[in-house]
Design a protein around this motif. Structure first.
Motif, PDB file in Angstrom:
ATOM      1  N   ARG A 169       0.826  -1.206   0.000  1.00 30.67           N
ATOM      2  CA  ARG A 169       0.000   0.000   0.000  1.00 30.67           C
ATOM      3  C   ARG A 169       0.860   1.256   0.000  1.00 30.67           C
ATOM      4  N   GLN A 170       1.941   1.129   0.707  1.00 30.45           N
ATOM      5  CA  GLN A 170       2.836   2.271   0.738  1.00 30.45           C
ATOM      6  C   GLN A 170       3.494   2.496  -0.620  1.00 30.45           C
ATOM      7  N   GLN A 171       3.653   1.405  -1.355  1.00 27.90           N
ATOM      8  CA  GLN A 171       4.346   1.519  -2.647  1.00 27.90           C
ATOM      9  C   GLN A 171       3.358   1.793  -3.779  1.00 27.90           C
ATOM     10  N   ALA A 172       2.259   1.056  -3.745  1.00 32.12           N
ATOM     11  CA  ALA A 172       1.329   1.251  -4.871  1.00 32.12           C
ATOM     12  C   ALA A 172      -0.092   0.979  -4.406  1.00 32.12           C
ATOM     13  N   SER A 173      -0.908   1.999  -4.512  1.00 34.41           N
ATOM     14  CA  SER A 173      -2.308   1.849  -4.119  1.00 34.41           C
ATOM     15  C   SER A 173      -3.124   1.106  -5.183  1.00 34.41           C
ATOM     16  N   ALA A 174      -2.538   0.924  -6.408  1.00 32.72           N
ATOM     17  CA  ALA A 174      -3.281   0.275  -7.502  1.00 32.72           C
ATOM     18  C   ALA A 174      -3.550  -1.203  -7.216  1.00 32.72           C
ATOM     19  N   ASN A 175      -2.646  -1.804  -6.456  1.00 34.22           N
ATOM     20  CA  ASN A 175      -2.816  -3.254  -6.182  1.00 34.22           C
ATOM     21  C   ASN A 175      -3.633  -3.539  -4.922  1.00 34.22           C
ATOM     22  N   GLU A 176      -4.174  -2.462  -4.327  1.00 33.89           N
ATOM     23  CA  GLU A 176      -4.882  -2.648  -3.060  1.00 33.89           C
ATOM     24  C   GLU A 176      -6.124  -3.535  -3.220  1.00 33.89           C
ATOM     25  N   ASP A 177      -6.898  -3.310  -4.314  1.00 31.30           N
ATOM     26  CA  ASP A 177      -8.121  -4.108  -4.491  1.00 31.30           C
ATOM     27  C   ASP A 177      -7.813  -5.606  -4.662  1.00 31.30           C
ATOM     28  N   ASP A 178      -6.778  -5.902  -5.425  1.00 20.79           N
ATOM     29  CA  ASP A 178      -6.424  -7.319  -5.635  1.00 20.79           C
ATOM     30  C   ASP A 178      -6.022  -8.001  -4.315  1.00 20.79           C
ATOM     31  N   MET A 179      -5.268  -7.284  -3.512  1.00 20.17           N
ATOM     32  CA  MET A 179      -4.834  -7.871  -2.245  1.00 20.17           C
ATOM     33  C   MET A 179      -6.028  -8.107  -1.296  1.00 20.17           C
ATOM     34  N   LEU A 180      -6.960  -7.134  -1.325  1.00 17.93           N
ATOM     35  CA  LEU A 180      -8.136  -7.320  -0.473  1.00 17.93           C
ATOM     36  C   LEU A 180      -8.962  -8.540  -0.901  1.00 17.93           C
ATOM     37  N   ASP A 181      -9.070  -8.708  -2.233  1.00 22.33           N
ATOM     38  CA  ASP A 181      -9.800  -9.904  -2.722  1.00 22.33           C
ATOM     39  C   ASP A 181      -9.126 -11.198  -2.277  1.00 22.33           C
ATOM     40  N   GLU A 182      -7.804 -11.172  -2.341  1.00 22.22           N
ATOM     41  CA  GLU A 182      -7.094 -12.391  -1.933  1.00 22.22           C
ATOM     42  C   GLU A 182      -7.272 -12.661  -0.441  1.00 22.22           C
ATOM     43  N   ILE A 183      -7.268 -11.572   0.347  1.00 22.39           N
ATOM     44  CA  ILE A 183      -7.484 -11.745   1.787  1.00 22.39           C
ATOM     45  C   ILE A 183      -8.882 -12.318   2.056  1.00 22.39           C
ATOM     46  N   GLU A 184      -9.890 -11.767   1.346  1.00 26.60           N
ATOM     47  CA  GLU A 184     -11.239 -12.276   1.532  1.00 26.60           C
ATOM     48  C   GLU A 184     -11.336 -13.758   1.146  1.00 26.60           C
ATOM     49  N   SER A 185     -10.641 -14.113   0.044  1.00 28.89           N
ATOM     50  CA  SER A 185     -10.663 -15.526  -0.373  1.00 28.89           C
ATOM     51  C   SER A 185     -10.015 -16.431   0.668  1.00 28.89           C
TER      52      SER A 185
END
Length: 381
Positions: free
Chosen positions: A215-231
């Motif tokens: 998140r500190q480096q790139a906010s663009a990948n935030e949605d993908d990481m959240l999806d993976e966490i939910e999965s």
């Protein structure tokens, strides 16, 4: 004992005294008839000699009756016969009340003949009564016989009940072993799921840490990481639910084991009822055969197709034994009658024998797998 035959015990207690009393009366009645018939034929002897005056009728009657009882062995068994010979006017001929053994002179012949003729003309009556004491050797022998038979019947009933209890105990132990094996496999599976849960939790923590860093480096990948966490969290929830299901199944298995330790299974109860119904049906349908209890048990253990083929052979034995194809003769230790083996199905075996008094007895039914146990049973028959 669970299957101790209490009704048989009551019968064995009550029946011997009744049989003993009835047997004493029957033996006494039979001996009275026998003695009466035998003495009626011999107590007068040769009437020609009596009418010729060669011997007194009183002496002849006493001599013939005493000689008959001297040859009889009944007195050694405690039998006490009472014989009375009288004329129509109640003059006693036997037993003698005076000494009639004096010799007969030639001058007495006519008088003796006249006396004998008069007695015969009056008509003689023979009565026989018999007393058989319960304490006599014959009474004690009858009582001993009934006691021995009583003990044998009780012993056989006890052995059958014990064998049935042992079979049920073996089946219950086998079922408990199966349930414990299932419990062990479920426990191993829970351990595997616990390990998978730990790995997933570790992976979730790692992903979260990576997410914070990224998140500190790139906010663009935030949605993908959240999806993976939910999965991953969804997988973690599924794993938790599966663990609860497995634990519930283990608790259920433990309850089943406890129930088996306290009471018989429904399957055993159904099997026992099926065996009882089968025995009643076969006793009604196959009246020309004696069917051993081992046969009922053997047919109950067979599958449906094999049961039908076994009953087909039994039906042939009941209607026409010549239709049955005998595979071989089985000879055992000390057996007086040979046992015949009949094959049915692909590996079924039926054993029967012809009884000495006539008729057929079906001893047991089994398969190739139970043949050794069946042959051991036949050696004990």
């Amino acid at each position: 004992m669970k299957y101790f035959p209490f009704r048989l015990l009551i019968v064995c207690i009550l029946l011997p005294p009744l049989l003993y009393i009835g047997s004493l009366q029957g033996v006494s009645s039979g001996l009275e008839k026998k003695y009466s018939t035998d003495l009626s034929n011999i107590y007068l002897g040769d009437t020609t000699e009596l009418l010729q005056g060669k011997e007194r009728l009183r002496d002849a009657v006493n001599r013939n009756i005493n000689a008959y009882f001297a040859k009889s062995s009944a007195q050694y068994w405690g039998v006490k016969p009472n014989v009375l010979v009288t004329t129509k006017d109640n003059e006693i001929i036997y037993p003698a009340s005076f000494d009639s053994q004096a010799g007969i002179g030639p001058d007495d012949t006519l008088a003796i003949a006249q006396e004998n003729y008069e007695l015969l003309n009056k008509g003689l009556g023979l009565s026989v009564s018999l007393s058989l004491s319960p304490g006599s050797p014959a009474g004690l022998a009858l009582l001993g016989l009934y006691v021995v038979v009583d003990i044998i019947v009780l012993f056989v009933g006890y052995r059958r009940g014990l064998a049935r209890a042992l079979r049920e105990e073996e089946e219950k132990d086998s079922r408990i072993r199966e349930l414990r094996e299932q419990e062990r496999r479920f426990a191993e599976r829970i351990e595997e799921l616990d390990g998978l849960k730990e790995k997933l939790e570790s992976k979730v923590d790692r992903v979260r840490n990576e997410l914070v860093q990224e998140r500190q480096q790139a906010s663009a990948n935030e949605d993908d990481m959240l999806d993976e966490i939910e999965s991953l969290e969804a997988q973690l929830e599924k794993t938790r639910l599966r663990q609860e299901i497995q634990r519930a199944e283990i608790d259920k298995l433990r309850e089943q084991i406890n129930e088996l330790n306290t009471k018989p299974t429904r399957r055993q109860a159904r099997k026992a009822r099926g065996a009882d119904n089968l025995e009643k049906r076969m006793r009604v349908l196959y009246k020309n055969l004696d069917i051993h209890e081992r046969t009922i048990q053997g047919i109950t253990d067979l599958g449906e197709d094999m049961r039908l083929k076994a009953e087909e052979v039994i039906l042939q034995l009941n209607t026409d034994p010549s239709l049955v194809s005998v595979k071989r003769k089985v000879f055992g230790k000390g057996r007086k009658t040979k046992v015949l083996e009949v094959a049915f199905g692909y590996n079924g075996r039926l054993y029967f024998r012809h009884k000495p008094a006539g008729g057929i007895e079906v001893l047991c039914v089994g398969t190739k797998n139970s043949q050794s146990r069946d042959l051991d049973f036949l050696d004990r028959v």
